[in-house]
Design a protein around this motif. Structure first.
Motif, PDB file in Angstrom:
ATOM      1  N   LEU A  79       0.824  -1.206   0.000  1.00 61.07           N
ATOM      2  CA  LEU A  79       0.000   0.000   0.000  1.00 61.07           C
ATOM      3  C   LEU A  79       0.861   1.260   0.000  1.00 61.07           C
ATOM      4  N   LEU A  80       1.947   1.250   0.756  1.00 61.36           N
ATOM      5  CA  LEU A  80       2.767   2.456   0.900  1.00 61.36           C
ATOM      6  C   LEU A  80       3.792   2.656  -0.207  1.00 61.36           C
ATOM      7  N   PHE A  81       4.141   1.611  -0.918  1.00 55.66           N
ATOM      8  CA  PHE A  81       5.156   1.715  -1.969  1.00 55.66           C
ATOM      9  C   PHE A  81       4.795   2.801  -3.009  1.00 55.66           C
ATOM     10  N   PRO A  82       3.560   2.848  -3.523  1.00 51.73           N
ATOM     11  CA  PRO A  82       3.227   3.918  -4.482  1.00 51.73           C
ATOM     12  C   PRO A  82       3.330   5.320  -3.883  1.00 51.73           C
ATOM     13  N   PHE A  83       3.037   5.452  -2.589  1.00 50.71           N
ATOM     14  CA  PHE A  83       3.164   6.757  -1.945  1.00 50.71           C
ATOM     15  C   PHE A  83       4.633   7.184  -1.885  1.00 50.71           C
ATOM     16  N   ALA A  84       5.518   6.239  -1.636  1.00 53.99           N
ATOM     17  CA  ALA A  84       6.954   6.539  -1.612  1.00 53.99           C
ATOM     18  C   ALA A  84       7.433   6.978  -2.989  1.00 53.99           C
ATOM     19  N   ILE A  85       7.006   6.258  -4.010  1.00 50.71           N
ATOM     20  CA  ILE A  85       7.388   6.613  -5.383  1.00 50.71           C
ATOM     21  C   ILE A  85       6.821   7.984  -5.751  1.00 50.71           C
ATOM     22  N   GLY A  86       5.563   8.216  -5.412  1.00 45.09           N
ATOM     23  CA  GLY A  86       4.932   9.509  -5.695  1.00 45.09           C
ATOM     24  C   GLY A  86       5.616  10.658  -4.975  1.00 45.09           C
ATOM     25  N   ALA A  87       5.966  10.442  -3.712  1.00 41.80           N
ATOM     26  CA  ALA A  87       6.649  11.494  -2.944  1.00 41.80           C
ATOM     27  C   ALA A  87       8.016  11.797  -3.553  1.00 41.80           C
ATOM     28  N   PHE A  88       8.743  10.753  -3.906  1.00 42.78           N
ATOM     29  CA  PHE A  88      10.056  10.952  -4.520  1.00 42.78           C
ATOM     30  C   PHE A  88       9.918  11.737  -5.828  1.00 42.78           C
ATOM     31  N   THR A  89       8.983  11.328  -6.652  1.00 44.23           N
ATOM     32  CA  THR A  89       8.778  11.991  -7.937  1.00 44.23           C
ATOM     33  C   THR A  89       8.363  13.452  -7.751  1.00 44.23           C
ATOM     34  N   ALA A  90       7.431  13.702  -6.839  1.00 40.45           N
ATOM     35  CA  ALA A  90       6.956  15.072  -6.606  1.00 40.45           C
ATOM     36  C   ALA A  90       8.073  15.966  -6.093  1.00 40.45           C
ATOM     37  N   HIS A  91       8.855  15.476  -5.142  1.00 41.63           N
ATOM     38  CA  HIS A  91       9.946  16.303  -4.595  1.00 41.63           C
ATOM     39  C   HIS A  91      11.016  16.574  -5.646  1.00 41.63           C
ATOM     40  N   MET A  92      11.319  15.588  -6.461  1.00 40.09           N
ATOM     41  CA  MET A  92      12.312  15.801  -7.523  1.00 40.09           C
ATOM     42  C   MET A  92      11.775  16.768  -8.578  1.00 40.09           C
ATOM     43  N   ALA A  93      10.512  16.634  -8.952  1.00 40.58           N
ATOM     44  CA  ALA A  93       9.924  17.501  -9.973  1.00 40.58           C
ATOM     45  C   ALA A  93       9.893  18.963  -9.518  1.00 40.58           C
ATOM     46  N   HIS A  94       9.721  19.162  -8.222  1.00 38.59           N
ATOM     47  CA  HIS A  94       9.679  20.527  -7.684  1.00 38.59           C
ATOM     48  C   HIS A  94      11.041  20.980  -7.165  1.00 38.59           C
ATOM     49  N   GLN A  95      12.054  20.202  -7.443  1.00 39.57           N
ATOM     50  CA  GLN A  95      13.441  20.496  -7.060  1.00 39.57           C
ATOM     51  C   GLN A  95      13.583  20.742  -5.550  1.00 39.57           C
ATOM     52  N   GLU A  96      12.843  19.986  -4.770  1.00 32.94           N
ATOM     53  CA  GLU A  96      12.958  20.041  -3.301  1.00 32.94           C
ATOM     54  C   GLU A  96      13.911  18.933  -2.862  1.00 32.94           C
ATOM     55  N   TYR A  97      15.162  19.129  -3.168  1.00 30.39           N
ATOM     56  CA  TYR A  97      16.149  18.079  -2.958  1.00 30.39           C
ATOM     57  C   TYR A  97      16.382  17.773  -1.479  1.00 30.39           C
ATOM     58  N   PHE A  98      16.109  18.714  -0.600  1.00 35.51           N
ATOM     59  CA  PHE A  98      16.279  18.465   0.828  1.00 35.51           C
ATOM     60  C   PHE A  98      15.176  17.566   1.381  1.00 35.51           C
ATOM     61  N   HIS A  99      14.069  17.392   0.653  1.00 33.57           N
ATOM     62  CA  HIS A  99      12.980  16.522   1.102  1.00 33.57           C
ATOM     63  C   HIS A  99      12.981  15.149   0.436  1.00 33.57           C
ATOM     64  N   PHE A 100      13.715  14.998  -0.637  1.00 38.91           N
ATOM     65  CA  PHE A 100      13.572  13.769  -1.406  1.00 38.91           C
ATOM     66  C   PHE A 100      14.290  12.578  -0.794  1.00 38.91           C
ATOM     67  N   TYR A 101      15.218  12.793   0.133  1.00 37.06           N
ATOM     68  CA  TYR A 101      15.995  11.680   0.687  1.00 37.06           C
ATOM     69  C   TYR A 101      15.117  10.631   1.367  1.00 37.06           C
ATOM     70  N   ASN A 102      14.207  11.071   2.229  1.00 38.90           N
ATOM     71  CA  ASN A 102      13.357  10.108   2.929  1.00 38.90           C
ATOM     72  C   ASN A 102      12.474   9.323   1.966  1.00 38.90           C
ATOM     73  N   SER A 103      11.955   9.982   0.953  1.00 41.82           N
ATOM     74  CA  SER A 103      11.115   9.259  -0.004  1.00 41.82           C
ATOM     75  C   SER A 103      11.944   8.298  -0.843  1.00 41.82           C
ATOM     76  N   LEU A 104      13.172   8.665  -1.165  1.00 41.11           N
ATOM     77  CA  LEU A 104      14.061   7.750  -1.887  1.00 41.11           C
ATOM     78  C   LEU A 104      14.399   6.544  -1.014  1.00 41.11           C
ATOM     79  N   ILE A 105      14.683   6.802   0.254  1.00 35.35           N
ATOM     80  CA  ILE A 105      14.955   5.711   1.193  1.00 35.35           C
ATOM     81  C   ILE A 105      13.738   4.801   1.304  1.00 35.35           C
ATOM     82  N   MET A 106      12.535   5.393   1.361  1.00 34.62           N
ATOM     83  CA  MET A 106      11.304   4.593   1.439  1.00 34.62           C
ATOM     84  C   MET A 106      11.143   3.708   0.207  1.00 34.62           C
ATOM     85  N   CYS A 107      11.510   4.222  -0.969  1.00 31.67           N
ATOM     86  CA  CYS A 107      11.430   3.405  -2.192  1.00 31.67           C
ATOM     87  C   CYS A 107      12.352   2.196  -2.081  1.00 31.67           C
ATOM     88  N   PHE A 108      13.588   2.433  -1.667  1.00 31.16           N
ATOM     89  CA  PHE A 108      14.540   1.335  -1.519  1.00 31.16           C
ATOM     90  C   PHE A 108      14.109   0.357  -0.433  1.00 31.16           C
TER      91      PHE A 108
END
Length: 132
Positions: A79-108
């Motif tokens: 259930l949470l895997f798509p949310f992690a992918i979505g969060a990573f994608t959204a933070h990268m698309a908005h160039q919020e690089y300081f927020h993307f680490y946790n979502s990237l970690i969640m994907c892995f």
């Protein structure tokens, strides 16, 4: 008692997973000002932010219930895997690089936890055969 490296790695990933997702989900539901501003900058209004938080909490509760019934843990991660992918994608698309680490970690971590799950069979051999 003989505990394998795989078992230790699994439970460390499990704990880290909950450590990242649970506070984030709670902040969305209680409408923490920093979280609400961040979500609004990504284009999510209050209603969507709360809905995402509720869905994430449902995943967290399934994962915690998975301590007693392991199938629920797997369902929560799925259930949470798509949310992690979505969060990573959204933070990268908005160039919020300081927020993307946790979502990237969640994907892995999602991928690792699903790979370690003995009930799930990830078979890449058909893909490898096509590449050759």
């Amino acid at each position: 008692m003989n505990i394998s490296f795989k078992t230790i790695a699994y439970w460390l990933c499990y704990a880290w997973y909950l450590y990242i997702i649970a506070p984030s989900a709670i902040k969305k539901i209680i409408q923490h000002s920093g979280m609400m501003q961040s979500m609004q900058s990504l284009g999510f209004e209050k209603t969507w932010t709360i809905a995402i938080g509720i869905a994430e909490i449902m995943g967290v509760l399934l994962i915690i219930a998975g301590l007693y019934k392991s199938q629920l843990r797997t369902l929560g991660i799925l259930l949470l895997f798509p949310f992690a992918i979505g969060a990573f994608t959204a933070h990268m698309a908005h160039q919020e690089y300081f927020h993307f680490y946790n979502s990237l970690i969640m994907c892995f971590l999602s991928f690792i936890l699903l790979c370690f799950d003995e009930r799930i069979n990830i078979n890449l051999s058909p893909i490898v055969k096509e590449v050759k």
